[in-house]
Design a protein around this motif. Structure first.
Motif, mmCIF file in Angstrom:
data_model
loop_
_atom_site.group_PDB
_atom_site.id
_atom_site.type_symbol
_atom_site.label_atom_id
_atom_site.label_comp_id
_atom_site.label_asym_id
_atom_site.label_seq_id
_atom_site.Cartn_x
_atom_site.Cartn_y
_atom_site.Cartn_z
ATOM 1 N N UNK A 72 -18.301 38.868 -20.251
ATOM 2 C CA UNK A 72 -19.025 39.344 -21.431
ATOM 3 C C UNK A 72 -19.136 40.861 -21.427
ATOM 4 N N UNK A 116 -21.304 35.464 -30.708
ATOM 5 C CA UNK A 116 -20.370 36.255 -29.898
ATOM 6 C C UNK A 116 -19.005 36.291 -30.563
ATOM 7 N N UNK A 165 -18.950 38.619 -33.398
ATOM 8 C CA UNK A 165 -18.942 40.026 -32.979
ATOM 9 C C UNK A 165 -17.545 40.446 -32.535
ATOM 10 N N UNK A 166 -16.863 39.543 -31.812
ATOM 11 C CA UNK A 166 -15.491 39.869 -31.364
ATOM 12 C C UNK A 166 -14.586 40.017 -32.584
ATOM 13 N N UNK A 220 -17.711 48.974 -29.596
ATOM 14 C CA UNK A 220 -18.053 47.643 -30.117
ATOM 15 C C UNK A 220 -16.975 46.640 -29.681
ATOM 16 N N UNK A 221 -17.348 45.363 -29.555
ATOM 17 C CA UNK A 221 -16.352 44.358 -29.133
ATOM 18 C C UNK A 221 -15.089 44.373 -29.982
ATOM 19 N N UNK A 259 -15.873 42.140 -22.570
ATOM 20 C CA UNK A 259 -15.736 41.919 -24.009
ATOM 21 C C UNK A 259 -16.634 42.843 -24.814
ATOM 22 N N UNK A 260 -17.674 43.396 -24.172
ATOM 23 C CA UNK A 260 -18.603 44.253 -24.898
ATOM 24 C C UNK A 260 -19.764 43.492 -25.487
ATOM 25 N N UNK A 261 -19.919 42.223 -25.113
ATOM 26 C CA UNK A 261 -21.033 41.437 -25.641
ATOM 27 C C UNK A 261 -22.312 41.732 -24.870
#
Lengths: 462, 361
Positions: free
Chosen positions: B47, A352, A355-356, B71-72, B50-52
């Motif tokens: 989440x 995660x 990705x951030x 996208x995040x 956040x886009x997760x």
């Protein structure tokens, strides 16, 4: 109660430094004795032979002297911890002591006592059994048991730090007893066998081992043989390719399965299934698959492509790649499973976070996930490497080293020389070369691994 | 101006509805805490922002831009995780700069951002170390730093203090509050710890089963909970709940067993009906004893059953109207077990809920 604790506490402060000193000397003695004995075997004894009887005594006696010095170092250490009076195992100690004394008496005076016991008839002859070296050995064992019981029994009285003796004997006794066979095998087969092999590779042993030293002659012959050179070349190709492809393919399969695909268990089973087959079966299966008449080539030709040629097992130049394919097919599944387990061990929040941060997936794998999987990679590396060095049955089943000698490998060379060619020493020298090549890889790696840890620990202390 | 807007967001995992048509507006510079028991969907909501996780339905806006399908990395957010999620093979500096290097920012820009973040968080001496050589508090500070260098408007915190011990948690809590004062960014913070929620938040959203129960300032949530769940979840020790019936002759009264509590001064949201079954709730810390009790609108004499000393305060267990009742007072004036004491409280500070719907009256 409080008194004992207090004296014990003083013991804790006073003892350890001296204890460690003695232990150091014991270990030094043993190591020196073993090294000396080996050196004598390897030819150092010749140097002493000129000195006459003193020399003889030195040859036999010097290692034992070292051992004795070590043992003597142990005695004051032990005796300082032992109190027979008030020892909770005092009776046992005395009992084993009496046993020792009896065995010693039988060892020294067995033949003299025997006539006096004539009323016992034939059973008195048992005594004779204890007069030889085995009697002395038994006496030493019982003495050792008595000594260790004395130490164990006095442990509760002095709350000192356990010495070498207690650590060796008293702690986890059951586990240690259970480990004895394994230790014997490890010492006897791995260490003893290895040393024996190396030593006899310097002889001209043929059908049976004999001690006629010929120096490095076997090695010179070995490196002059085409068959050995081809074996080495094949092993190099097979080793590098199978290392690279196993890891790359295994990791890619694992990474794909880690994307939460459906039927993951089914895929995992399919990929792991070949691992359940032995190399012999794998070799046979791939011999058929690669057979020009019935295998891939035959099938494609029957579909109409008449000029199609794919017969690696019958082409001297590429036969080793045919074996490589079979090896990969068999071994990659296991690597994939290990890698998958490693991937599952990565915290999901790392993904995660990546990705951030906007890190592309391949970069996350390459710079974050793979470095985190270092232990898994080391495990797979060891597995693959040991598989490479001992590759033998696959070759035997698939090509028997052919065509000609194009797919020979060192393990097969060793086997052939030792058991088929009746040339033991030649086989020994080949296996010594294999051991050497493994060590050349292993030793720098060990320094890297364990030396590196020391460095990081120091760095983190600062 | 609204910084983060969550509009009708739903999320289903298969047939399980985790979020049910949620709506939240977070103002610019606001500190919003999502609070709730585990499994209530608060981390899931974070989440989604956040886009997760991809939402099943609804839209998410950040700074006026619809980011529902972005996208995040393109949403302009930074996130801090419970397990820190630092890259273990990289030094602190590497952790801070790795994301920026991937954005292909110029080297001097990266250096200045890392410098600024490490100054704010006081992690400059740690820059060359690996995460392995850091304590939990230091690691979490680095994780906050990694969100900081992204130079974004919205920070998301997913239970960032849950892995720390109690003392460190208090210290870092204050630091997060200071950070918010200094940066004035929008922050959304997920926790199950009501102390963290009360101390940090500008507004708290109490969630249960994927639904926001109440979204309000901490004090309002404490003193005027909208339903029995919120009332029971906030406050430690929990609120006293006593079942009774409502009487509306003259001023409304709640009859609990043999006790009758005059609810004069209580601000009813709805018009009370006679004979309605209700739950009367009063917080243990709003109950007085002895001299102070005498001035209270409602008084009663009770026998103490159990006392639980907690250092500064003592929790006493007793019965009121035949139902369990606790109150908390300064240990200095604590009663003894078996003692009969006079207690009193102001029903205006109480909460009365409908016994059937659990909603505040």
């Amino acid at each position: 109660m409080a008194d004992t604790v207090e004296t014990g506490m003083i013991g804790v402060d006073a003892r350890p430094a001296r204890r460690q000193q003695w232990e150091k000397w014991l270990i030094r003695g043993i190591v020196a004795a073993v090294l000396l004995r080996l050196a004598m075997l390897m030819g150092l004894s010749a140097f002493f032979e000129d000195l006459g009887s003193v020399g003889d005594w030195l040859v036999e006696g010097l290692p034992w002297l070292c051992l004795a010095v070590g043992a003597a170092a142990l005695l004051p250490n032990l005796s300082s911890g032992i109190r027979l009076q008030g020892n909770r195992l005092a009776n046992h100690v005395v009992g084993w002591g009496i046993g020792t004394a009896l065995l010693l008496i039988m060892y020294f005076f067995g033949p003299q006592i025997q006539p006096a016991l004539s009323f016992m008839g034939r059973s008195a002859r048992v005594l004779v059994e204890f007069t030889g070296n085995q009697g002395l050995f038994l006496a030493a064992m019982t003495a050792l048991v008595a000594l260790s019981l004395a130490v164990i029994g006095s442990e509760g009285q002095l709350l000192h730090r356990p010495g070498l003796f207690e650590r060796v004997w008293a702690k986890n006794l059951t586990a240690k007893i259970a480990a004895v066979p394994m230790m014997l095998v490890a010492l006897g087969v791995f260490t003893g066998g290895t040393i024996w092999t190396v030593v006899y590779s310097f002889t001209d042993s043929r059908l049976l081992p004999r001690e006629k030293w010929v120096g490095l002659a076997q090695y010179e012959r070995l490196w002059g043989e085409d068959r050995w050179l081809i074996s080495i070349e094949n092993l190099l190709i097979y080793g590098v390719c199978s290392l690279v492809f196993s890891i790359v393919i295994g990791f890619m399969l694992a990474a794909m399965l880690d994307q939460k695909v459906r039927f993951e268990n089914t895929f995992r089973t399919i990929f792991l299934y070949p691992f359940a087959l032995s190399f012999i079966v794998t070799g046979l299966v791939w011999q058929w698959v690669l057979n020009p008449d019935f295998g891939i080539q035959g099938v494609i030709r029957s579909l109409g492509w008449e000029s199609f040629t794919f017969d690696p097992l019958y082409n001297q130049d590429i036969v080793i790649y045919g074996i490589l394919i079979a090896g990969l097919w068999q071994g990659t599944g296991l690597i994939m499973c290990l890698m998958l387990a490693g991937l599952r061990g990565i915290d999901e929040e790392i993904w995660k976070a990546a990705r951030i941060d906007g890190i592309p997936m391949w970069k996350t794998y390459l710079f974050i996930v793979i470095p985190m999987m270092r232990p898994v990679f080391i495990t797979t590396l060891v597995l693959i490497a040991s598989g490479i060095v001992r590759v033998y049955d696959l070759v035997v089943a698939q090509t028997s080293g052919g065509p000609g000698i194009a797919s020979e490998v060192p393990a097969k060379y060793v086997y052939d020389k030792m058991f088929l060619g009746q040339n033991l020493a030649q086989g020994f020298s080949a296996s010594t070369m294999m051991l050497l090549s493994v060590l050349i890889v292993l030793i720098p790696w060990a320094y890297l691994e364990f030396g590196g840890k020391e460095r990081t620990r120091r760095a983190s202390d600062v | 101006m609204a910084s983060v807007v969550v509009r009708d967001v739903s999320l289903n995992f298969g047939v399980v509805e985790v979020l049910k048509s949620l709506n939240i507006e977070v103002n610019q510079g606001e500190f919003l805490v999502l609070l709730g028991p585990s499994g209530c969907g608060k981390s899931t909501l974070l989440n989604c922002i956040a886009g997760l996780l991809e939402v099943t339905d609804g839209q998410i806006f950040i700074n006026g831009k619809n980011v529902t399908w972005e996208q995040p990395k393109d949403r302009g957010i930074g996130m801090v995780f419970q397990s820190y999620a630092l890259y273990p093979q990289m030094s602190v500096e590497g952790n801070l700069s790795f994301g920026l290097k991937n954005q292909r920012l110029p080297a001097d820009e990266i250096a200045s951002r890392v410098k600024r973040a490490s100054e704010i968080l006081q992690i400059e001496p740690l820059l060359k170390r690996k995460p392995m050589a850091l304590s939990g508090g230091q690691r979490q500070r680095v994780a906050i730093g990694r969100a900081l260098v992204r130079d974004v408007d919205v920070f998301l915190f997913d239970e960032p203090l849950s892995n720390l011990d109690a003392k460190l948690r208090n210290e870092l809590r204050i630091e997060i509050k200071r950070l918010h004062q200094k940066l004035e960014n929008t922050m959304i913070y997920v926790t199950h710890d009501q102390i963290e929620a009360m101390t940090l938040a500008d507004r708290i959203a109490v969630m249960r089963d994927g639904i926001i129960q109440q979204l309000d300032e901490p004090q309002a949530i404490y003193s005027r909970p909208v339903n029995r769940f919120v009332a029971g979840f906030i406050g430690s020790p929990g609120m006293n709940f006593m079942e009774g019936t409502l009487e509306v002759s003259g001023s409304p009264k709640v009859k609990v067993g043999d006790a009758t509590i005059d609810a004069k001064g209580y601000d009813f949201d709805k018009k009370p009906e006679a004979g309605q079954k209700v739950v009367f709730g009063i917080r243990p810390e709003h109950v007085m004893i002895g001299e102070m009790a005498k001035s209270m609108p409602y008084t009663s004499e009770v026998e103490i059953e159990i006392v639980e000393p907690m250092g500064s305060d003592t929790l006493s267990w007793t019965k009121l109207g035949g139902q369990n009742f606790t109150f908390r007072i300064d240990s200095e004036y604590a009663p003894k077990e078996g003692e009969k004491v006079k207690i009193g409280f102001d029903p205006a500070r109480a909460s009365i809920f409908d016994a059937n719907t659990d909603i505040r009256l």
